[in-house]
Design a protein around this motif. Structure first.
Motif, PDB file in Angstrom:
ATOM      1  N   LEU A 123       1.265  99.371  30.860  1.00  0.00           N
ATOM      2  CA  LEU A 123       0.691  98.492  29.853  1.00  0.00           C
ATOM      3  C   LEU A 123       0.320  97.155  30.487  1.00  0.00           C
ATOM      4  N   SER A 124      -0.830  96.624  30.086  1.00  0.00           N
ATOM      5  CA  SER A 124      -1.217  95.286  30.549  1.00  0.00           C
ATOM      6  C   SER A 124      -0.405  94.257  29.766  1.00  0.00           C
ATOM      7  N   TYR A 125      -0.481  93.013  30.204  1.00  0.00           N
ATOM      8  CA  TYR A 125       0.224  91.956  29.463  1.00  0.00           C
ATOM      9  C   TYR A 125      -0.306  91.855  28.026  1.00  0.00           C
ATOM     10  N   SER A 126      -1.603  92.060  27.846  1.00  0.00           N
ATOM     11  CA  SER A 126      -2.144  91.948  26.483  1.00  0.00           C
ATOM     12  C   SER A 126      -1.626  93.104  25.616  1.00  0.00           C
ATOM     13  N   GLU A 127      -1.483  94.287  26.207  1.00  0.00           N
ATOM     14  CA  GLU A 127      -0.942  95.421  25.435  1.00  0.00           C
ATOM     15  C   GLU A 127       0.544  95.203  25.131  1.00  0.00           C
ATOM     16  N   MET A 128       1.259  94.632  26.099  1.00  0.00           N
ATOM     17  CA  MET A 128       2.673  94.320  25.843  1.00  0.00           C
ATOM     18  C   MET A 128       2.795  93.276  24.739  1.00  0.00           C
ATOM     19  N   ALA A 129       1.890  92.288  24.765  1.00  0.00           N
ATOM     20  CA  ALA A 129       1.917  91.229  23.742  1.00  0.00           C
ATOM     21  C   ALA A 129       1.703  91.835  22.358  1.00  0.00           C
ATOM     22  N   ALA A 130       0.752  92.779  22.272  1.00  0.00           N
ATOM     23  CA  ALA A 130       0.469  93.412  20.980  1.00  0.00           C
ATOM     24  C   ALA A 130       1.668  94.229  20.507  1.00  0.00           C
ATOM     25  N   LEU A 131       2.300  94.925  21.441  1.00  0.00           N
ATOM     26  CA  LEU A 131       3.446  95.766  21.085  1.00  0.00           C
ATOM     27  C   LEU A 131       4.623  94.929  20.587  1.00  0.00           C
ATOM     28  N   LEU A 132       4.840  93.785  21.246  1.00  0.00           N
ATOM     29  CA  LEU A 132       6.017  92.972  20.920  1.00  0.00           C
ATOM     30  C   LEU A 132       5.705  91.853  19.917  1.00  0.00           C
ATOM     31  N   CYS A 133       4.434  91.809  19.464  1.00  0.00           N
ATOM     32  CA  CYS A 133       4.007  90.787  18.497  1.00  0.00           C
ATOM     33  C   CYS A 133       4.258  89.369  19.009  1.00  0.00           C
ATOM     34  N   ILE A 134       3.925  89.118  20.249  1.00  0.00           N
ATOM     35  CA  ILE A 134       3.980  87.765  20.796  1.00  0.00           C
ATOM     36  C   ILE A 134       2.657  87.510  21.522  1.00  0.00           C
ATOM     37  N   SER A 135       2.425  86.248  21.924  1.00  0.00           N
ATOM     38  CA  SER A 135       1.146  85.958  22.591  1.00  0.00           C
ATOM     39  C   SER A 135       1.185  86.421  24.040  1.00  0.00           C
ATOM     40  N   GLU A 136       0.000  86.603  24.607  1.00  0.00           N
ATOM     41  CA  GLU A 136      -0.083  87.025  26.011  1.00  0.00           C
ATOM     42  C   GLU A 136       0.488  85.932  26.922  1.00  0.00           C
ATOM     43  N   ALA A 137       0.221  84.667  26.543  1.00  0.00           N
ATOM     44  CA  ALA A 137       0.749  83.547  27.341  1.00  0.00           C
ATOM     45  C   ALA A 137       2.279  83.596  27.359  1.00  0.00           C
ATOM     46  N   ASN A 138       2.835  83.962  26.227  1.00  0.00           N
ATOM     47  CA  ASN A 138       4.292  84.073  26.108  1.00  0.00           C
ATOM     48  C   ASN A 138       4.826  85.195  27.006  1.00  0.00           C
ATOM     49  N   VAL A 139       4.079  86.294  27.064  1.00  0.00           N
ATOM     50  CA  VAL A 139       4.478  87.415  27.930  1.00  0.00           C
ATOM     51  C   VAL A 139       4.529  86.943  29.382  1.00  0.00           C
ATOM     52  N   LYS A 140       3.476  86.201  29.804  1.00  0.00           N
ATOM     53  CA  LYS A 140       3.413  85.713  31.190  1.00  0.00           C
ATOM     54  C   LYS A 140       4.647  84.890  31.540  1.00  0.00           C
ATOM     55  N   VAL A 141       4.989  83.985  30.647  1.00  0.00           N
ATOM     56  CA  VAL A 141       6.131  83.101  30.910  1.00  0.00           C
ATOM     57  C   VAL A 141       7.431  83.894  30.912  1.00  0.00           C
ATOM     58  N   LYS A 142       7.583  84.724  29.893  1.00  0.00           N
ATOM     59  CA  LYS A 142       8.872  85.407  29.704  1.00  0.00           C
ATOM     60  C   LYS A 142       9.135  86.489  30.758  1.00  0.00           C
ATOM     61  N   VAL A 143       8.101  87.184  31.174  1.00  0.00           N
ATOM     62  CA  VAL A 143       8.302  88.225  32.201  1.00  0.00           C
ATOM     63  C   VAL A 143       8.827  87.570  33.477  1.00  0.00           C
ATOM     64  N   HIS A 144       8.203  86.453  33.862  1.00  0.00           N
ATOM     65  CA  HIS A 144       8.633  85.816  35.112  1.00  0.00           C
ATOM     66  C   HIS A 144      10.054  85.261  34.988  1.00  0.00           C
ATOM     67  N   ARG A 145      10.335  84.649  33.834  1.00  0.00           N
ATOM     68  CA  ARG A 145      11.701  84.117  33.625  1.00  0.00           C
ATOM     69  C   ARG A 145      12.729  85.243  33.683  1.00  0.00           C
ATOM     70  N   ALA A 146      12.384  86.350  33.064  1.00  0.00           N
ATOM     71  CA  ALA A 146      13.323  87.492  33.038  1.00  0.00           C
ATOM     72  C   ALA A 146      13.546  88.018  34.450  1.00  0.00           C
ATOM     73  N   ARG A 147      12.480  88.048  35.257  1.00  0.00           N
ATOM     74  CA  ARG A 147      12.629  88.508  36.656  1.00  0.00           C
ATOM     75  C   ARG A 147      13.556  87.583  37.440  1.00  0.00           C
ATOM     76  N   LEU A 148      13.383  86.275  37.223  1.00  0.00           N
ATOM     77  CA  LEU A 148      14.237  85.313  37.939  1.00  0.00           C
ATOM     78  C   LEU A 148      15.690  85.457  37.486  1.00  0.00           C
ATOM     79  N   LYS A 149      15.868  85.680  36.186  1.00  0.00           N
ATOM     80  CA  LYS A 149      17.227  85.832  35.655  1.00  0.00           C
ATOM     81  C   LYS A 149      17.881  87.106  36.201  1.00  0.00           C
ATOM     82  N   LEU A 150      17.088  88.161  36.273  1.00  0.00           N
ATOM     83  CA  LEU A 150      17.611  89.418  36.818  1.00  0.00           C
ATOM     84  C   LEU A 150      18.029  89.224  38.283  1.00  0.00           C
ATOM     85  N   ARG A 151      17.209  88.505  39.028  1.00  0.00           N
ATOM     86  CA  ARG A 151      17.531  88.252  40.441  1.00  0.00           C
ATOM     87  C   ARG A 151      18.852  87.472  40.551  1.00  0.00           C
TER      88      ARG A 151
END
Lengths: 159, 187
Positions: A123-151
Motif C-alpha cells: 500500500l502507498s502512503y495515500s492508501e494507508m491514509a485512506a485505510l486508517l482515516c488519517i492524512s497522508e502527511a500524518n502517515v509520513k510523520v508517524k511511520v518514521h516516528r514508529a520506525r525510530l521508536k522500534l529501533r
C-alpha cells in the motif's frame, strides 16, 4: 486452479505476514487470514482484486477478533499482542524475528499498525491514509516516528 | 535534511529526483547515513518471512509429541484408563473442560467431497459442508483448549494438510498433518 485460487495463493502470505506483525502470533494470524479470504470472497466475489480492500478486510477481521477476545477476557486493555511470545509459538516464529515482534508489541497500536502496513510494501502512503482515516502527511510523520521508536526498543532489548 | 526522507526512501515514496537528492545528502553526512542503514536493516528483518516450518526433528524432542504415538488405539485406551481413575477418585466432582466452537474452512472448488480427519475426530473422516458455490467447505467442532493434529481428505482419496496453517508434522504413515493450537498454551 481457479482464478480466485491463484489470487489466494499469491496473497495469502502477504496477508498472513501482515497479521503476524499485528498479532505476534502465527496461529492466530493464520486463523484471521483464513477469515479474511472467506469474507472477501463472500462479500465481494471471485472477480474482486482490490488489494487495499483485502487489507481493510484483514484489519477488520483482526479488530473483530481482538474485540471478541477482549470481551471474553483473553486480552487486556490494549488490543495488541502479548509482549512475550509463548513457548509453543517460539517453535514456529523465526528466531531473528522474535525480538522484532516483541518490540512491535511494545509499540502503540497505531504505530504497530502503520509499520505492519508499511512493511507489507503493498500500500502507498495515500492508501494507508485512506485505510486508517488519517492524512497522508500524518502517515509520513508517524511511520518514521514508529520506525525510530522500534529501533530504540530493539536497542534496549539488546542491552 | 528532513529525517522523514529516510522512511520515504524505504517505502519508495520519493520520486527519482528526490531519491538522487536524498542519496547526495546522506553521502555528505555520516550520522545520517548510519541512521538510514540502521533503519534499512531493521526493515529488512521486519519484511522477512516471519515463520518457518517445524521440523520433525524439533517435534520429536518435544515431550508433548509422545501422545502422537498413542493414537488412535493407544490414545483411546489411555483416555479410558484416565476416565476410570477419575471416576474412582473424583466420583462426585465431574470437571467439564470448557469448549470453544472452532470453524474449519477449506477452499477447494474443484472437488466433490471434502472430509476432515484429526485427533479430535478419533482420526475418523467427518464430511465437511460445501458453502454454496463459493468453493469453500466448512465444519465446526466444539473443542477444548489444546493442541490438535488434522488433515483434509479430498474425494476420499487425496490427503492434504491445511494450507493456511504453517505448523505441520509428518505422521507415522508418510502423510503430513496440520498442527492447531486452540486457546492459550497447548496441553
Amino acid at each position: 486452479m481457479s482464478d480466485y485460487g491463484l489470487f489466494y495463493r499469491n496473497w495469502k502470505s502477504k496477508i498472513f505476514n501482515y497479521l503476524v506483525r499485528m498479532t505476534g502470533d502465527g496461529i492466530l494470524a493464520g486463523d484471521i487470514m483464513q477469515e479474511t479470504f472467506t469474507r472477501h470472497l463472500g462479500h465481494y466475489g471471485e472477480a474482486n482484486r482490490d488489494i487495499p480492500l483485502l487489507y481493510r478486510i484483514a484489519r477488520n477481521c483482526f479488530m473483530d477478533e481482538m474485540r471478541r477476545r477482549k470481551k471474553q477476557g483473553e486480552v487486556t486493555e490494549t488490543a495488541g499482542p502479548e509482549p512475550s511470545i509463548d513457548q509453543d509459538h517460539r517453535l514456529m516464529i523465526r528466531s531473528e524475528y522474535r525480538c522484532v515482534l516483541s518490540a512491535m508489541a511494545a509499540l502503540e497500536e497505531n504505530e504497530r499498525e502503520l509499520l505492519s502496513l508499511a512493511a507489507g510494501g503493498d500500500l502507498s502512503y495515500s492508501e494507508m491514509a485512506a485505510l486508517l482515516c488519517i492524512s497522508e502527511a500524518n502517515v509520513k510523520v508517524k511511520v518514521h516516528r514508529a520506525r525510530l521508536k522500534l529501533r530504540k526498543l530493539l536497542k534496549e532489548g539488546d542491552r | 535534511m528532513n529525517h522523514q526522507n529516510i522512511s520515504l526512501f524505504i517505502d519508495d515514496e520519493l520520486t527519482l529526483d528526490e531519491k538522487i537528492e536524498f542519496v547526495e545528502e546522506i553521502h555528505g553526512s555520516i550520522p545520517l547515513k548510519d541512521e538510514a542503514v540502521e533503519l534499512l536493516r531493521q526493515e529488512k528483518i521486519l519484511r522477512s518471512d516471519p515463520v518457518k516450518r517445524i521440523s520433525e526433528k524439533v517435534l520429536k524432542v518435544t515431550p508433548l509429541r509422545v501422545l502422537r504415538f498413542l493414537r488412535p488405539i493407544g490414545l483411546a485406551a489411555t483416555v479410558a484408563a484416565a476416565a476410570v481413575l477419575i471416576f474412582f477418585f473424583f466420583p462426585f466432582a465431574p470437571q467439564k473442560t470448557p469448549e470453544t466452537p472452532y470453524r474449519f474452512v477449506f477452499y477447494r472448488p474443484d472437488v466433490s467431497r471434502v472430509e476432515i480427519t484429526g485427533s479430535f475426530t478419533g482420526w475418523n473422516a467427518v464430511p465437511m459442508r460445501r458453502v454454496g458455490d463459493s468453493g469453500y467447505w466448512e465444519h465446526t467442532f466444539n473443542l477444548p483448549q489444546g493442541e490438535y493434529r488434522f488433515a483434509y481428505l479430498l474425494n476420499s482419496d487425496e490427503r492434504l494438510p491445511d494450507p493456511t496453517i504453517q505448523t505441520r508434522e509428518g505422521d507415522d504413515f508418510g502423510s503430513e498433518n496440520s498442527v492447531l493450537s486452540i486457546g492459550g498454551r497447548a496441553t
